[in-house]
Write a protein that holds these residues in place. Structure first.
Motif, short mmCIF file in Angstrom:
data_model
loop_
_atom_site.label_atom_id
_atom_site.label_comp_id
_atom_site.label_asym_id
_atom_site.label_seq_id
_atom_site.Cartn_x
_atom_site.Cartn_y
_atom_site.Cartn_z
N TYR A 87 0.83 -1.20 0.00
CA TYR A 87 0.00 0.00 0.00
C TYR A 87 0.87 1.25 0.00
N ALA A 107 0.93 5.33 0.75
CA ALA A 107 0.22 6.23 1.65
C ALA A 107 0.86 7.61 1.62
N GLN A 126 1.49 4.29 11.18
CA GLN A 126 0.41 4.28 10.20
C GLN A 126 -0.61 5.41 10.38
N TRP A 176 -4.63 6.77 1.50
CA TRP A 176 -4.13 5.43 1.17
C TRP A 176 -4.59 5.02 -0.22
#
Length: 121
Positions: free
Chosen positions: A95, A97, A105, A111
């Motif tokens: 992923y 981001a 995170q 995202w």
């Protein structure tokens, strides 16, 4: 608002390489730190690498042992993750981001949908 689209995932043999791309839409791409996280089957999502928004300072998860390289091209609104010497344990959904930066995170509020990387032994 920035939107992110990952590409470049796929199936590769152990020892091979892949380059993931994260294309961002929106005019403020260069204002965000960018990062890659990954989630392997049955495991929590984990930090891979991040790059600052201004000087392109990078840092990586220590477990990568220098095999991955993160870069960004603000003119193209794209971040790249070059993955070398891939191992079966690198198999995961990756992923992209965008956010404030770091390895935490919750620091990232934008995202992508993720791209699958599968490394065969």
């Amino acid at each position: 608002q920035v939107q992110l689209v990952e590409s470049g995932g796929g199936l590769v043999q152990a020892g091979g390489s892949l380059r993931l791309s994260c294309a961002a839409s929106g005019r403020t791409f260069s204002s965000y730190a960018m990062a890659w996280f990954r989630q392997a089957p049955g495991k929590e999502r984990e930090f891979v690498a991040a790059i600052s928004w201004s000087r392109g300072v990078t840092f990586y998860a220590s477990s990568l042992e220098g095999r991955f390289i993160l870069s960004r091209d603000n003119a193209k609104n794209t971040a790249y993750l070059q993955m070398n010497s891939l191992k079966p344990e690198d198999t995961a959904v990756y992923y992209c981001a965008a956010g404030r930066g770091g390895s935490y995170q919750p620091s990232y509020n934008i995202w992508g949908q993720g791209t699958q990387v599968t490394v065969s032994s």
